[in-house]
Design an enzyme around this catalytic site. Sequence first.
Site, mmCIF file in Angstrom:
data_model
loop_
_atom_site.group_PDB
_atom_site.id
_atom_site.type_symbol
_atom_site.label_atom_id
_atom_site.label_comp_id
_atom_site.label_asym_id
_atom_site.label_seq_id
_atom_site.Cartn_x
_atom_site.Cartn_y
_atom_site.Cartn_z
ATOM 1 N N ASP A 146 0.854 -1.174 0.000
ATOM 2 C CA ASP A 146 0.000 0.000 0.000
ATOM 3 C C ASP A 146 0.895 1.231 0.000
ATOM 4 O OD1 ASP A 146 -2.015 2.029 1.361
ATOM 5 O OD2 ASP A 146 -3.201 0.312 0.726
ATOM 6 N N HIS A 161 -2.953 6.336 4.090
ATOM 7 C CA HIS A 161 -3.734 5.207 3.600
ATOM 8 C C HIS A 161 -3.219 3.882 4.134
ATOM 9 C CE1 HIS A 161 -5.523 2.355 0.630
ATOM 10 N NE2 HIS A 161 -6.550 3.161 0.801
ATOM 11 N N SER A 183 -10.993 -0.418 0.231
ATOM 12 C CA SER A 183 -9.699 -0.383 0.898
ATOM 13 C C SER A 183 -9.805 -0.750 2.368
ATOM 14 C CB SER A 183 -9.081 1.018 0.781
ATOM 15 O OG SER A 183 -8.648 1.267 -0.528
#
Length: 431
Positions: free
Chosen positions: A60, A100, A279
């Site tokens: 990621d 994220h 996600s």
Amino acid sequence: MKRGLRRTAAVVAGALLVGSALPAAAATDYAAGNWWFEDTGVREAQATATGEGVTIAVIDSSVNTEAHTLVGANIRPGGVDSCPDGTPVPVISDDPGSRHGTGVSAVIVGNGQPVGGNPGIQGVAPGAEVLVYSLGTDEVDSGESWLTTPCPDDPSGYLATVVQDAVANGADMLVFTSLQIFDTVSATALLQAIKAGVIVVAGNPNDSAMADPVSPNAPGVEQFNGVVSVENFGPEGERDDPVVGPWLSIVAPGDKFLSYEPGEDLSWSEPVILGASNSLATPFVAGVLALVMEAYPEATPNQVLQSLVHTASHAQPDPVHTDEEGWGRIDVPRLMATDPSQFPDENPLIREDGIPTPAMYDEGVFSDEFGPYPLEPVTPDDGASDDPEGAPTPAPMGDGVPILLVVLLVLAAIVVIGVVVLIIVLATRRR
């Protein structure tokens, strides 16, 4: 959480957590953002297992291991921190661009500790180990956020290196929450990982219009044959603009999650409730599978996937697949109560009409019009290898005499010379 696309030769980056927060209310009930932990059976499942002994590679953005939600979690960087050309790639960082990967990791191994008086995030598998691999930084763009491509000159080579390094360092699972295109060497690396028993979990785009048809030469990771392809639902079972397709595997919680952002003061303590996001559903699925793997250590990875399919909502009693929901919605209590070892040791997610084809799995290489791409084995960071055939061999010297032999001959010569000198000295003294 909306996610967009920026295409490169071999990588597609997806929109992430930032910009997807729901509108702020006068008094936000942040505790409600942990519904996925309280209402799905995860809390009860953790009485049996926490994911201990399972290693999950999160591929990621970089991750801030000092963020409040991750302090004390078992997280370490993988063995790749640069592009094939040597350009550095951030892996562990407190930069806002890590938001994220940090949020995704918290769903897996969050510590559950309150943050600034607000509820904490208890990860699904807090006992698991997370290996971090970076696809770049999280950049805000027009209210949405994106992962940049870290290695535009050789994205396929970078992905292949990441996958091989994760496998060599003991990853039981690979988690992709941004949209990656796999071709040539990277597709072979991912195929070989799946064939070796590594579970790959990948999220679909949050915008159904971005779900392109499967490419025979460069499939997206969420459409890659054999991968757990994830879609999300909310606390009331609702789904926001879902992707549908024959590659879809499972639907899991992923809407209205509590998360924490860096904030303007970079304290990583700003609470937000996020919108619908694959996600978030993706690490949820990975965490649950880690619980199953610990609870049933005798089961193979393929049997764990069989159990996922046989306990999902469409299995009444036999599994049924639809393009709309894959094998159905994940059922945590049923999954945890089912011994996977009763099922065949075969990956149930490999479809006859999927890409890569079953024949490619048999051969162990992904081929397109350019031909096969065999890969060299990768050893862990410490240089140890469980495969003697993959261990490095001594480099030849001169006409082929191994270096070790040369060293031994030199040492022997030194010993002989020493003995001769000693004899001469003794003889001289006797005179």
